[in-house]
Design an enzyme around this catalytic site. Structure first.
Site, PDB file in Angstrom:
ATOM      1  N   GLY A  58      -2.578 -12.745  18.994  1.00  0.00           N
ATOM      2  CA  GLY A  58      -3.363 -13.962  19.136  1.00  0.00           C
ATOM      3  C   GLY A  58      -3.011 -14.933  18.034  1.00  0.00           C
ATOM      4  N   GLY A  59      -2.932 -16.228  18.378  1.00  0.00           N
ATOM      5  CA  GLY A  59      -2.562 -17.218  17.380  1.00  0.00           C
ATOM      6  C   GLY A  59      -1.149 -16.968  16.894  1.00  0.00           C
ATOM      7  N   PHE A  60      -0.986 -16.828  15.586  1.00  0.00           N
ATOM      8  CA  PHE A  60       0.338 -16.570  15.013  1.00  0.00           C
ATOM      9  C   PHE A  60       0.433 -15.147  14.465  1.00  0.00           C
ATOM     10  CE2 PHE A  60      -2.459 -18.632  12.003  1.00  0.00           C
ATOM     11  CZ  PHE A  60      -2.336 -17.887  10.842  1.00  0.00           C
ATOM     12  N   VAL A  63      -0.752  -7.493  16.155  1.00  0.00           N
ATOM     13  CA  VAL A  63      -1.237  -6.251  15.553  1.00  0.00           C
ATOM     14  C   VAL A  63      -0.504  -5.076  16.189  1.00  0.00           C
ATOM     15  CG1 VAL A  63      -3.240  -4.792  15.088  1.00  0.00           C
ATOM     16  CG2 VAL A  63      -3.501  -7.283  15.129  1.00  0.00           C
ATOM     17  N   ASP A 177     -17.220 -15.270  14.464  1.00  0.00           N
ATOM     18  CA  ASP A 177     -16.525 -14.894  15.698  1.00  0.00           C
ATOM     19  C   ASP A 177     -16.887 -13.470  16.106  1.00  0.00           C
ATOM     20  OD1 ASP A 177     -14.927 -15.670  17.829  1.00  0.00           O
ATOM     21  OD2 ASP A 177     -13.090 -14.897  16.939  1.00  0.00           O
TER      22      ASP A 177
END
Length: 410
Positions: A58-60, A63, A177
């Site tokens: 996700g994003g940059f 995992v 979040d």
């Protein structure tokens, strides 16, 4: 007749074998592609790590599941950073993980930075969680099953224990979040919070159009709409945004765990107006539904704090609360705008007495709650919960703990 039956069985077996071969072939190809695209082994925190599989992205950031030379599993977050803003965000997340050491928060083991041309690769090595809460819910949904009330309260107890540790910091840390995807089940069978890239340590109140626009952009990038509190959706209302947004998100999470659907769709107006309906003919107690209503209080000044929520969950479970209490309550400055700018002091409050911290324990028996002061005087009138300290008969400072007899209608 026997011949045709044998031929028919043979054809059926052949088709089954053919389909099995296709499935195995696809799995082998997928595994080969996965292996070919995995990064080369790295050394983080003195551990030689080889990549096993990608867990998510996700994003940059991506995992991965990794293993050391002894076969121990870890979660490794790899981020390709290109801007100073991204670098600052990653540094803040690493600092937050180091600060928030807790049994119900994923443990950071080490971190490292590697310069790769115009990019900087940042690695965050963390404990490996066996399952995600999202995956557990998907399994239940596929089998046509739901969580029992006992299971829901157990999950919420662990999450609230983590959130209390964050809100007990000085100044408090707001996760911002909290959602299903950010709750994992560790190898120690404790539920744990993860992903602290959206945390803030100072409250803020946008005061003009420029502040509102800047705050709105930042919130859009770092939070999830379905779990946002009304004050995050309507910034022009100029309400204080602080750790109370986590309480709203806990209400959304509790609703989701009970009914396998979110209370709000991705519509800001629905959230601002607090329009949601509890499904009919459910099997949950009125008390747990009342707790949902309590967390989803639209006005953040009347929304309960994490200690009230955790205590009510403990009451429903019939066990002592397992929370981290703040050692001392000191009002923090309220930031005007998102970054920089002037600040104004919050209204002064009296300091709380210093209760002992309670250490989280495995789910079978929660840690004992710190002893509270003598019975408090009646709470000041006004609002569902007046989030104020007031004096008990012995002169000590107490906080309200009772759940109101009625909850706001959705």
């Amino acid at each position: 007749f026997r011949y045709f039956c044998q031929v028919g069985d043979g054809m059926s077996m052949w088709k089954d074998l053919k389909n099995k071969g296709k499935e195995l072939g696809k799995a082998a190809i997928s595994e080969a592609v996965n292996y070919a695209t995995l990064p080369q082994p790295v050394v983080i925190g003195g551990k030689n790590l080889k990549f096993v599989q990608k867990l998510g992205e996700g994003g940059f950031a991506i995992v991965y599941q990794c293993q050391d030379d002894f076969g121990t599993n870890y979660a490794l977050k790899k981020c390709n950073v290109q801007t100073q803003e991204q670098m600052a965000a990653m540094d803040a997340e690493i600092s937050m993980l180091k600060l928030l050491k807790h049994a119900h928060i994923v443990n950071i083991i080490g971190s490292d930075k590697k310069k790769m041309g115009h990019l900087t690769e940042i690695y965050i090595l963390m404990e490996y969680a066996e399952k995600s809460l999202l995956g557990m819910m998907q399994e239940r949904h596929a089998d046509g099953r739901r969580f029992s009330e006992k299971e829901v309260l157990r999950i919420m107890s662990d999450v609230c224990s983590a959130v209390s540790n964050m809100h007990a910091q000085n100044p408090p840390v707001a996760h911002r979040d909290l959602k299903l995807e950010n709750v994992l089940l560790g190898s120690d069978k404790l539920f744990k919070l993860c992903d602290f890239g959206s945390c803030i340590r100072s409250a803020y109140e946008p005061v003009n159009y420029r502040d509102c626009t800047a705050a709105e952009d930042e919130i859009e990038r770092n939070t999830t709409l379905c779990y946002r509190a009304p004050e995050m959706c309507d910034l022009h209302a100029k309400k204080r945004i602080d750790e109370k947004v986590d309480i709203w998100a806990l209400g959304c999470l509790l609703f989701y765990l009970c009914f396998f659907e979110l209370p709000f769709e991705e519509q800001k107006l629905q959230i601002i107006n607090c329009k949601y309906e509890v499904p009919k003919n459910h099997s949950f107690s009125p008390e747990i539904v009342q707790l949902i209503h309590l967390c989803l209080t639209p006005d953040p000044t009347e929304r309960p704090d994490i200690w009230i929520v955790a205590e009510q969950i403990a009451v429903l479970r019939g066990v002592p609360a397992s929370v981290t209490e703040p050692i001392e309550y000191i009002p923090q400055p309220v930031s005007i705008g998102v970054a920089g700018g002037a600040s104004k002091k919050a209204a002064p409050k009296k300091a709380m007495s210093s209760p002992a911290k309670a250490s989280p324990t495995p789910p079978e028996s929660d840690a004992a709650s710190p002893p509270r002061s003598a019975a408090a005087a009646p709470a000041p009138s006004g609002g569902l919960f007046a989030q104020l300290d007031w004096q008990a008969s012995d002169g000590s400072i107490a906080k309200p703990v009772a759940v109101p007899t009625s909850a706001p209608a959705p």
